[in-house]
Scaffold this motif. Structure first.
Motif, PDB file in Angstrom:
ATOM      1  N   PHE A 214       4.869  -4.940   8.086  1.00 35.83           N
ATOM      2  CA  PHE A 214       4.817  -4.532   6.766  1.00 35.83           C
ATOM      3  C   PHE A 214       3.873  -3.116   6.660  1.00 35.83           C
ATOM      4  O   PHE A 214       4.317  -2.250   5.776  1.00 35.83           O
ATOM      5  CB  PHE A 214       3.929  -5.781   6.144  1.00 35.83           C
ATOM      6  CG  PHE A 214       4.489  -6.915   6.050  1.00 35.83           C
ATOM      7  CD1 PHE A 214       5.877  -7.103   5.743  1.00 35.83           C
ATOM      8  CD2 PHE A 214       3.836  -8.124   6.330  1.00 35.83           C
ATOM      9  CE1 PHE A 214       6.399  -8.388   5.922  1.00 35.83           C
ATOM     10  CE2 PHE A 214       4.438  -9.356   6.366  1.00 35.83           C
ATOM     11  CZ  PHE A 214       5.877  -9.560   6.168  1.00 35.83           C
ATOM     12  N   ASN A 215       2.806  -3.003   7.477  1.00 29.43           N
ATOM     13  CA  ASN A 215       2.400  -1.712   7.822  1.00 29.43           C
ATOM     14  C   ASN A 215       3.202  -0.940   7.949  1.00 29.43           C
ATOM     15  O   ASN A 215       3.477   0.568   7.497  1.00 29.43           O
ATOM     16  CB  ASN A 215       1.253  -1.705   8.580  1.00 29.43           C
ATOM     17  CG  ASN A 215      -0.033  -2.747   8.211  1.00 29.43           C
ATOM     18  OD1 ASN A 215       0.215  -4.053   8.423  1.00 29.43           O
ATOM     19  ND2 ASN A 215      -0.852  -2.373   7.705  1.00 29.43           N
ATOM     20  N   VAL A 216       4.120  -1.040   9.153  1.00 31.32           N
ATOM     21  CA  VAL A 216       5.040  -0.105   9.654  1.00 31.32           C
ATOM     22  C   VAL A 216       5.957   0.362   8.932  1.00 31.32           C
ATOM     23  O   VAL A 216       6.412   1.596   8.479  1.00 31.32           O
ATOM     24  CB  VAL A 216       5.644  -0.624  11.057  1.00 31.32           C
ATOM     25  CG1 VAL A 216       6.845   0.265  11.471  1.00 31.32           C
ATOM     26  CG2 VAL A 216       4.777  -0.724  11.926  1.00 31.32           C
ATOM     27  N   LEU A 217       6.578  -0.559   7.982  1.00 37.12           N
ATOM     28  CA  LEU A 217       7.799  -0.247   6.943  1.00 37.12           C
ATOM     29  C   LEU A 217       7.143   0.616   5.866  1.00 37.12           C
ATOM     30  O   LEU A 217       7.872   1.597   5.274  1.00 37.12           O
ATOM     31  CB  LEU A 217       8.564  -1.661   6.487  1.00 37.12           C
ATOM     32  CG  LEU A 217       9.553  -2.100   7.396  1.00 37.12           C
ATOM     33  CD1 LEU A 217      10.104  -3.547   6.793  1.00 37.12           C
ATOM     34  CD2 LEU A 217      10.471  -1.099   7.837  1.00 37.12           C
ATOM     35  N   THR A 218       5.992   0.141   5.404  1.00 40.90           N
ATOM     36  CA  THR A 218       5.461   0.985   4.304  1.00 40.90           C
ATOM     37  C   THR A 218       5.325   2.283   4.741  1.00 40.90           C
ATOM     38  O   THR A 218       5.429   3.133   4.013  1.00 40.90           O
ATOM     39  CB  THR A 218       3.949   0.231   3.900  1.00 40.90           C
ATOM     40  OG1 THR A 218       4.742  -1.057   3.320  1.00 40.90           O
ATOM     41  CG2 THR A 218       3.493   0.941   2.685  1.00 40.90           C
ATOM     42  N   GLY A 219       4.700   2.401   5.986  1.00 37.59           N
ATOM     43  CA  GLY A 219       4.337   3.832   6.441  1.00 37.59           C
ATOM     44  C   GLY A 219       5.623   4.838   6.655  1.00 37.59           C
ATOM     45  O   GLY A 219       5.863   5.704   6.475  1.00 37.59           O
ATOM     46  N   ALA A 220       6.601   3.945   7.202  1.00 39.61           N
ATOM     47  CA  ALA A 220       7.974   4.583   7.377  1.00 39.61           C
ATOM     48  C   ALA A 220       8.812   5.003   6.000  1.00 39.61           C
ATOM     49  O   ALA A 220       9.392   6.082   5.884  1.00 39.61           O
ATOM     50  CB  ALA A 220       9.087   3.538   8.017  1.00 39.61           C
ATOM     51  N   PHE A 221       8.584   4.122   4.783  1.00 33.55           N
ATOM     52  CA  PHE A 221       8.909   4.591   3.334  1.00 33.55           C
ATOM     53  C   PHE A 221       8.125   5.875   3.053  1.00 33.55           C
ATOM     54  O   PHE A 221       8.749   6.576   2.505  1.00 33.55           O
ATOM     55  CB  PHE A 221       8.684   3.237   2.552  1.00 33.55           C
ATOM     56  CG  PHE A 221       8.784   3.762   1.216  1.00 33.55           C
ATOM     57  CD1 PHE A 221      10.061   3.734   0.609  1.00 33.55           C
ATOM     58  CD2 PHE A 221       7.914   4.255   0.225  1.00 33.55           C
ATOM     59  CE1 PHE A 221      10.479   4.259  -0.622  1.00 33.55           C
ATOM     60  CE2 PHE A 221       8.045   4.690  -1.006  1.00 33.55           C
ATOM     61  CZ  PHE A 221       9.264   4.557  -1.633  1.00 33.55           C
ATOM     62  N   LEU A 222       6.992   5.774   3.415  1.00 31.04           N
ATOM     63  CA  LEU A 222       6.084   7.134   2.933  1.00 31.04           C
ATOM     64  C   LEU A 222       6.651   8.234   3.615  1.00 31.04           C
ATOM     65  O   LEU A 222       6.832   9.339   3.325  1.00 31.04           O
ATOM     66  CB  LEU A 222       4.542   6.968   3.077  1.00 31.04           C
ATOM     67  CG  LEU A 222       3.968   5.707   2.238  1.00 31.04           C
ATOM     68  CD1 LEU A 222       2.738   5.423   2.659  1.00 31.04           C
ATOM     69  CD2 LEU A 222       4.140   6.104   0.691  1.00 31.04           C
ATOM     70  N   GLU A 223       6.864   8.358   5.114  1.00 34.09           N
ATOM     71  CA  GLU A 223       7.246   9.133   5.865  1.00 34.09           C
ATOM     72  C   GLU A 223       8.530   9.821   5.321  1.00 34.09           C
ATOM     73  O   GLU A 223       8.880  10.891   5.290  1.00 34.09           O
ATOM     74  CB  GLU A 223       7.345   8.871   7.439  1.00 34.09           C
ATOM     75  CG  GLU A 223       6.090   8.661   8.089  1.00 34.09           C
ATOM     76  CD  GLU A 223       6.316   8.476   9.479  1.00 34.09           C
ATOM     77  OE1 GLU A 223       5.788   9.075  10.272  1.00 34.09           O
ATOM     78  OE2 GLU A 223       6.975   7.263   9.829  1.00 34.09           O
ATOM     79  N   ALA A 224       9.501   8.704   4.912  1.00 34.17           N
ATOM     80  CA  ALA A 224      10.756   9.268   4.444  1.00 34.17           C
ATOM     81  C   ALA A 224      10.647   9.842   3.247  1.00 34.17           C
ATOM     82  O   ALA A 224      11.871  10.514   2.914  1.00 34.17           O
ATOM     83  CB  ALA A 224      11.779   7.761   4.449  1.00 34.17           C
ATOM     84  N   ASN A 225       9.598   9.812   2.488  1.00 32.76           N
ATOM     85  CA  ASN A 225       9.491  10.411   1.036  1.00 32.76           C
ATOM     86  C   ASN A 225       8.426  11.485   1.278  1.00 32.76           C
ATOM     87  O   ASN A 225       7.794  12.121   0.326  1.00 32.76           O
ATOM     88  CB  ASN A 225       9.281   9.375   0.081  1.00 32.76           C
ATOM     89  CG  ASN A 225      10.280   8.771  -0.212  1.00 32.76           C
ATOM     90  OD1 ASN A 225      11.287   9.173  -0.929  1.00 32.76           O
ATOM     91  ND2 ASN A 225      10.359   7.428   0.248  1.00 32.76           N
ATOM     92  N   GLU A 226       8.250  12.038   2.662  1.00 30.03           N
ATOM     93  CA  GLU A 226       7.469  13.143   2.860  1.00 30.03           C
ATOM     94  C   GLU A 226       6.101  12.878   2.564  1.00 30.03           C
ATOM     95  O   GLU A 226       5.333  13.885   1.941  1.00 30.03           O
ATOM     96  CB  GLU A 226       8.073  14.234   2.020  1.00 30.03           C
ATOM     97  CG  GLU A 226       9.370  14.692   2.243  1.00 30.03           C
ATOM     98  CD  GLU A 226       9.700  14.893   4.009  1.00 30.03           C
ATOM     99  OE1 GLU A 226       8.679  15.358   4.594  1.00 30.03           O
ATOM    100  OE2 GLU A 226      10.780  14.423   4.437  1.00 30.03           O
ATOM    101  N   VAL A 227       5.443  11.700   2.454  1.00 25.67           N
ATOM    102  CA  VAL A 227       4.007  11.445   2.359  1.00 25.67           C
ATOM    103  C   VAL A 227       3.456  11.330   3.813  1.00 25.67           C
ATOM    104  O   VAL A 227       3.782  10.525   4.652  1.00 25.67           O
ATOM    105  CB  VAL A 227       3.868  10.197   1.523  1.00 25.67           C
ATOM    106  CG1 VAL A 227       2.544   9.859   1.283  1.00 25.67           C
ATOM    107  CG2 VAL A 227       4.661  10.422   0.037  1.00 25.67           C
ATOM    108  N   ALA A 228       2.433  11.952   3.983  1.00 27.93           N
ATOM    109  CA  ALA A 228       1.820  11.892   5.360  1.00 27.93           C
ATOM    110  C   ALA A 228       1.210  10.434   5.386  1.00 27.93           C
ATOM    111  O   ALA A 228       0.529   9.841   4.670  1.00 27.93           O
ATOM    112  CB  ALA A 228       0.593  12.889   5.541  1.00 27.93           C
ATOM    113  N   VAL A 229       1.034  10.037   6.867  1.00 31.79           N
ATOM    114  CA  VAL A 229       0.572   8.714   7.126  1.00 31.79           C
ATOM    115  C   VAL A 229      -0.272   8.858   8.301  1.00 31.79           C
ATOM    116  O   VAL A 229      -0.095   9.921   9.122  1.00 31.79           O
ATOM    117  CB  VAL A 229       1.696   7.543   7.477  1.00 31.79           C
ATOM    118  CG1 VAL A 229       2.269   7.241   5.939  1.00 31.79           C
ATOM    119  CG2 VAL A 229       2.488   8.034   8.359  1.00 31.79           C
TER     120      VAL A 229
END
Length: 693
Positions: A214-229
């Protein structure tokens, strides 16, 4: 594939306005999904093409939106079980969590529909507008339905995690499916509000098992939308998740092997690869893809001929989520599974549940496997939890020209079986999956169990004869039950117990070896039963060795037989050549139990509120009676058959065993000589050196 062995085979949505007859076990009268204008050209077995999956999704949403008083309120469904949360006196964390489950899990159904049709209306409500507004409010700290900050949730919940992180990841899956129709329609400020909330939860505390995804997928969503993680944190979660891999396509989720390997690790892993993995972390993505391929090589054997899934392990209320990794396979670059068989299983699995009239309560899937059933619930279940089945609707996010949709349905290995049986052996997770051509049923035999939980501690799980809850009177279905006698003064004295652990002993010369353990008040086992399964068409011949410390009474239950339509089974008993036989037939389903050695008799027990399919059920069981003191080491030989054609067994169908020859050391095993000329030798010597848990 090392470790996994496939043995050769042994020779338009509507709430049913036609008012079809309803089952007496039905919780919501006259309601079930029936596809309009089924396509038996493309889908000759299920009739389910892509348009019918859309019908099914709309059908579910019609029930969901029946609970909405106005479009500005969250989705909260009636709490019909005392086992479900939120419980009386619940904190704001629990109240927000149930709202989040209602929002995020149903959004998984809606998202692919509104990406295709942003103007979709259900019960007069614009579906896109409703979810877009509710997602924003759930992420806005100024909103009364704000889900909460990660730290505040943990603080208010006594340091414990709640469901919010799970549902954030579900929202990410939905937003990726509705990227054009929902995510891109938010203003820049609104996207920033949602991203800030997601970022908070992605970098918050998690559980050290499948929750890391759940952390990984949420981080991947943010990365895919150009939000830094925090890339280091995300990589740390990924490395920890990959370390759970056992082999043969299976991850161990915590202590057990179960569907979480499939609908969590393999499902989320495929999505992660598709979103950002291939591009940003290609080596890990290729590893996930390779492991998914190993699962696809064997996973179809865990489903019945018509796509039925097993009731196996916790979270049974997620139902057809079991087939979600078959769908997710088509998000990968390499998809090593026949698309026609994959869709046949997934469509059948969907219909296994949505096509039943006993599934529904309050126009939504009930808290149970089929109808309402408290024994299958966990403390994290609420009225919206069953909508985790929505994972299967990721199929609608696949391109319309995906092979998953364009291939003609087929039945894979089934037509080649005839009336025989095929078995898949998975040494690493200690699982055996079997498909029976004569009955259309699939079975799973677990081998590595560390928890004394009835959803796991069974000798086998069968798609045609689902799990039953433990019987305190000692006739637990598909399990050994033991009662200690004599001078035992412990608290457990006189009570029936089921095993607390199981260990895997491997497969040799046609025999599966396992071991179950009973404990009293110390970590050391006081009763051990070495198990030997000889799988045959339509069932199993068991040769089991009991090692008991003291006097005890023993029982072995067959599968539970539900009394559908209130009809009790016809039971027959007879003796032949020193063996005692019992059969029970009810409707199309039947069971046979025969005892050849070590038992004193057979019996039948009627259960109430144990079976997931009917209020009452019958269990046939073998008995080692109180009056016969069990030796320190005893051999028990038992035949257990099942059928799904409504017939009773003929004499030739039960006359399977010609001779049982004890080993020179009679406690070390036997050789079973079958009437067809086949022989199987059970050898328990040195089993302790071969066990693994």
């Amino acid at each position: 594939m090392r470790g996994a062995t496939i043995l050769p085979a042994i020779c338009g949505a509507h709430r049913d306005c036609r008012r079809l007859p309803s089952s007496p076990n039905c919780a919501e009268p006259f309601m079930r999904f029936v596809p309009e204008n089924p396509d038996f050209r493309l889908s000759p077995f299920s009739g389910m093409a892509r348009e019918h999956w859309v019908q099914a999704a709309v059908f579910l949403l019609e029930g969901v939106f029946a609970h909405l008083g106005n479009v500005r309120e969250p989705l909260v469904f009636p709490r019909r079980s005392p086992e479900a949360y939120p419980r009386p006196g619940a904190t704001w964390v629990s109240l927000r969590a149930q709202e989040m489950e209602g929002l995020a899990r149903t959004f998984l159904i809606a998202a692919p529909l509104i990406e295709e049709n942003p103007d979709l209306m259900v019960r007069g409500i614009n579906v896109r507008d409703y979810y877009a507004r509710q997602i924003l409010q759930a992420c806005d700290p100024s909103s009364p339905t704000f889900m909460g900050h990660a730290e505040d949730i943990a603080r208010a919940n006594g340091g414990q995690l709640a469901q919010q992180l799970v549902e954030v990841a579900a929202l990410c899956i939905g937003l990726m499916s509705a990227r054009t129709s929902v995510w891109s329609q938010y203003s820049e400020m609104e996207r920033a509000t949602i991203a800030a909330c997601f970022h908070d939860h992605a970098h918050g505390k998690t559980h050290p098992h499948n929750w890391r995804f759940f952390n990984v997928l949420t981080g991947a969503f943010l990365e895919a939308n150009e939000v830094a993680v925090d890339a280091v944190a995300m990589d740390g979660h990924l490395h920890a998740l990959m370390a759970f891999y056992a082999g043969d396509g299976w991850y161990r989720d915590g202590l057990e092997f179960d569907y979480y390997s499939a609908w969590a690790f393999q499902f989320y892993g495929a999505l992660w690869c598709d979103w950002t993995g291939y591009q940003r972390r290609p080596e890990t993505a290729r590893m996930i893809e390779r492991r998914h391929g190993e699962l696809m090589a064997v996973y179809p054997h865990f489903f019945g001929r018509n796509g039925e899934s097993l009731l196996w392990g916790r979270s049974a209320i997620y139902r057809c989520a079991a087939s979600s990794p078959l769908v997710a396979a088509f998000r990968l670059r390499e998809t090593p599974i026949d698309p026609g068989w994959a869709r046949r299983i997934a469509s059948g699995n969907l219909l296994q549940f949505l096509g039943r009239d006993d599934l529904w309560m309050d126009e939504i899937p009930s808290l149970g496997f089929f109808g309402p059933c408290d024994p299958v619930l966990q403390s994290y279940s609420c009225a919206a939890s069953p909508f985790w089945l929505a994972k299967i609707f990721q199929a609608l996010s696949l391109p319309k020209d995906s092979p998953f949709w364009t291939a003609v349905e087929n039945e894979g290995e089934w037509p080649r079986l005839g009336s025989g049986v095929q078995t898949v052996l998975l040494e690493r997770p200690g699982l055996m999956a079997t498909i029976h051509g004569s009955t259309g049923a699939a079975e799973c035999r677990p081998g590595k169990l560390a928890l004394a939980q009835s959803w796991y501690q069974r000798l086998a799980f069968n798609t045609a004869f689902p799990w039953e809850a433990d019987d305190e009177a000692g006739a637990t279905a598909m399990s050994y039950s033991l009662r200690r006698l004599g001078e035992d003064s412990s608290e457990a004295a006189g009570k029936w117990a089921t095993p607390v652990a199981m260990r895997h002993g491997g497969f040799r010369d046609g025999v599966l070896y396992r071991q179950i353990i009973f404990r009293r008040n110390s970590p050391m086992p006081d009763v051990v039963i070495d198990l030997a399964d000889i799988v045959i068409p339509g069932g199993v011949l068991r040769v089991d060795r009991v090692r008991a410390d003291g006097e005890c009474e023993l029982r072995l239950g067959h599968f539970g037989l539900p009394h559908l339509h209130g009809m009790a089974p016809e039971i027959r008993e007879w003796r032949e050549d020193g063996a005692q036989f019992a059969t029970a037939v009810c409707g199309e389903r039947g069971l046979l139990l025969a005892t050849y050695r070590g038992w004193s008799g057979v019996a039948a027990q009627v259960h109430t509120c144990k079976n997931v399919e009917a209020e009452t059920s019958t269990v046939l069981y073998a008995v080692r009676s109180r009056g016969e003191r069990m030796a320190e080491v005893s051999l028990l030989v038992t035949l257990m058959l099942h059928r799904t054609d409504g017939r009773h067994w003929t004499a030739s169908e039960t006359d399977l065993v010609r001779e049982i020859v004890p080993a020179t050391d009679c406690e070390a095993g036997v050789t079973v000589c079958f009437k067809d000329g086949e022989e199987r030798t059970v050898d328990f010597s040195r089993i302790e050196g071969r066990l693994g848990g």
